[in-house]
Motif scaffolding. Structure first.
Motif, PDB file in Angstrom:
ATOM      1  N   GLU A  78       0.810  -1.223   0.000  1.00  0.00           N
ATOM      2  CA  GLU A  78       0.000   0.000   0.000  1.00  0.00           C
ATOM      3  C   GLU A  78       0.847   1.278   0.000  1.00  0.00           C
ATOM      4  N   ARG A  79       2.142   1.161   0.230  1.00  0.00           N
ATOM      5  CA  ARG A  79       3.040   2.324   0.169  1.00  0.00           C
ATOM      6  C   ARG A  79       3.575   2.561  -1.241  1.00  0.00           C
ATOM      7  N   THR A  80       3.160   1.731  -2.193  1.00  0.00           N
ATOM      8  CA  THR A  80       3.634   1.867  -3.569  1.00  0.00           C
ATOM      9  C   THR A  80       3.235   3.230  -4.131  1.00  0.00           C
ATOM     10  N   ASP A  81       4.162   3.870  -4.774  1.00  0.00           N
ATOM     11  CA  ASP A  81       3.890   5.110  -5.494  1.00  0.00           C
ATOM     12  C   ASP A  81       3.355   4.692  -6.866  1.00  0.00           C
ATOM     13  N   THR A  82       2.035   4.632  -6.981  1.00  0.00           N
ATOM     14  CA  THR A  82       1.431   4.104  -8.211  1.00  0.00           C
ATOM     15  C   THR A  82       1.727   4.981  -9.422  1.00  0.00           C
ATOM     16  N   GLY A  83       1.806   6.278  -9.220  1.00  0.00           N
ATOM     17  CA  GLY A  83       2.152   7.149 -10.341  1.00  0.00           C
ATOM     18  C   GLY A  83       3.523   6.823 -10.898  1.00  0.00           C
ATOM     19  N   ARG A  84       4.458   6.604  -9.993  1.00  0.00           N
ATOM     20  CA  ARG A  84       5.817   6.249 -10.406  1.00  0.00           C
ATOM     21  C   ARG A  84       5.823   4.836 -11.029  1.00  0.00           C
ATOM     22  N   PHE A  86       3.350   3.077 -12.502  1.00  0.00           N
ATOM     23  CA  PHE A  86       2.703   3.062 -13.822  1.00  0.00           C
ATOM     24  C   PHE A  86       3.503   3.879 -14.832  1.00  0.00           C
ATOM     25  N   GLY A  87       4.065   4.997 -14.382  1.00  0.00           N
ATOM     26  CA  GLY A  87       4.891   5.813 -15.275  1.00  0.00           C
ATOM     27  C   GLY A  87       6.129   5.079 -15.757  1.00  0.00           C
ATOM     28  N   TYR A  88       6.791   4.390 -14.834  1.00  0.00           N
ATOM     29  CA  TYR A  88       7.969   3.600 -15.222  1.00  0.00           C
ATOM     30  C   TYR A  88       7.579   2.516 -16.229  1.00  0.00           C
ATOM     31  N   CYS A  89       6.470   1.850 -15.970  1.00  0.00           N
ATOM     32  CA  CYS A  89       6.022   0.796 -16.882  1.00  0.00           C
ATOM     33  C   CYS A  89       5.721   1.365 -18.265  1.00  0.00           C
ATOM     34  N   LEU A  90       5.018   2.480 -18.316  1.00  0.00           N
ATOM     35  CA  LEU A  90       4.707   3.101 -19.605  1.00  0.00           C
ATOM     36  C   LEU A  90       5.965   3.555 -20.326  1.00  0.00           C
ATOM     37  N   ARG A  91       6.896   4.093 -19.575  1.00  0.00           N
ATOM     38  CA  ARG A  91       8.135   4.589 -20.186  1.00  0.00           C
ATOM     39  C   ARG A  91       8.865   3.485 -20.953  1.00  0.00           C
ATOM     40  N   HIS A  92       8.761   2.267 -20.452  1.00  0.00           N
ATOM     41  CA  HIS A  92       9.472   1.155 -21.095  1.00  0.00           C
ATOM     42  C   HIS A  92       8.535   0.121 -21.714  1.00  0.00           C
ATOM     43  N   SER A  93       7.305   0.540 -21.986  1.00  0.00           N
ATOM     44  CA  SER A  93       6.316  -0.399 -22.528  1.00  0.00           C
ATOM     45  C   SER A  93       6.759  -1.008 -23.855  1.00  0.00           C
ATOM     46  N   GLY A  94       7.542  -0.309 -24.626  1.00  0.00           N
ATOM     47  CA  GLY A  94       8.006  -0.831 -25.907  1.00  0.00           C
ATOM     48  C   GLY A  94       9.420  -1.376 -25.875  1.00  0.00           C
ATOM     49  N   HIS A  95       9.962  -1.574 -24.684  1.00  0.00           N
ATOM     50  CA  HIS A  95      11.349  -2.042 -24.552  1.00  0.00           C
ATOM     51  C   HIS A  95      11.505  -3.396 -25.236  1.00  0.00           C
ATOM     52  N   GLN A  96      12.618  -3.569 -25.911  1.00  0.00           N
ATOM     53  CA  GLN A  96      12.859  -4.801 -26.670  1.00  0.00           C
ATOM     54  C   GLN A  96      13.422  -5.943 -25.830  1.00  0.00           C
ATOM     55  N   ASP A  97      13.950  -5.649 -24.652  1.00  0.00           N
ATOM     56  CA  ASP A  97      14.612  -6.682 -23.868  1.00  0.00           C
ATOM     57  C   ASP A  97      13.613  -7.513 -23.057  1.00  0.00           C
ATOM     58  N   PHE A  98      13.786  -8.816 -23.095  1.00  0.00           N
ATOM     59  CA  PHE A  98      12.950  -9.759 -22.359  1.00  0.00           C
ATOM     60  C   PHE A  98      12.905  -9.438 -20.871  1.00  0.00           C
ATOM     61  N   PHE A  99      14.058  -9.155 -20.262  1.00  0.00           N
ATOM     62  CA  PHE A  99      14.130  -8.955 -18.813  1.00  0.00           C
ATOM     63  C   PHE A  99      13.382  -7.695 -18.377  1.00  0.00           C
ATOM     64  N   VAL A 100      13.345  -6.694 -19.207  1.00  0.00           N
ATOM     65  CA  VAL A 100      12.581  -5.484 -18.890  1.00  0.00           C
ATOM     66  C   VAL A 100      11.093  -5.756 -19.067  1.00  0.00           C
ATOM     67  N   ARG A 101      10.721  -6.394 -20.166  1.00  0.00           N
ATOM     68  CA  ARG A 101       9.299  -6.714 -20.396  1.00  0.00           C
ATOM     69  C   ARG A 101       8.754  -7.604 -19.287  1.00  0.00           C
ATOM     70  N   LYS A 102       9.546  -8.569 -18.848  1.00  0.00           N
ATOM     71  CA  LYS A 102       9.133  -9.462 -17.764  1.00  0.00           C
ATOM     72  C   LYS A 102       8.997  -8.694 -16.441  1.00  0.00           C
ATOM     73  N   ALA A 103       9.930  -7.777 -16.174  1.00  0.00           N
ATOM     74  CA  ALA A 103       9.878  -6.982 -14.943  1.00  0.00           C
ATOM     75  C   ALA A 103       8.635  -6.104 -14.911  1.00  0.00           C
TER      76      ALA A 103
END
Length: 147
Positions: A78-84, A86-103
């Protein structure tokens, strides 16, 4: 790694450069994931000013620092900064690396244990931007039912 995990709460924010060195020197997912969730996450929770470092790491080219920034909130619940998050996820949504997509999928799945509605709404809005692997991982549950 086990010693760092066990004693991370005794480290000051000044220890983050050491962890950065460990993450970027001969990295692999097993050590990076432990450092991200149990050491970096502990340091950031104790000193929220370190979120600026996470913002720097997510913006860099090193995939292991990106993965660490994505995963550092895994245990925040519950202490998760959801804006951060979701923003981080969106920033790398098109990342080509498997390890980033999995993370991306993993950190969303972990947060869904705390707020499944927020993750469902986020994915409903943004699903097309993510690799199928990220979405599949985000929606996976222990018994493989949808979140």
């Amino acid at each position: 790694m086990d010693l760092l995990r066990r004693h991370a709460r005794h480290c000051s924010s000044g220890f983050l450069p050491v962890v950065r060195h460990l993450v970027t020197t001969v990295p692999w997912w097993d050590t990076v994931d432990l450092l991200a969730a149990h050491v970096v996450g502990t340091l950031v929770a104790a000193d929220p000013a370190l979120t600026t470092d996470m913002d720097d790491w997510i913006g860099g080219d090193d995939l292991w620092l990106v993965r660490t920034a994505l995963l550092h909130q895994l245990r925040f619940k519950e202490r998760t900064d959801t804006g951060r998050l979701f923003g981080y996820c969106l920033r790398h949504s098109g990342h080509q690396d498997f390890f980033v997509r999995k993370a991306i999928g993993w950190c969303l799945r972990e947060y869904a244990k705390t707020d499944p509605d927020a993750v469902r709404a986020f994915l409903a809005r943004e699903q097309e931007r993510f690799a199928p692997l990220s979405v599949r991982e985000a929606l996976r549950t222990p018994n493989n039912t949808a979140v």
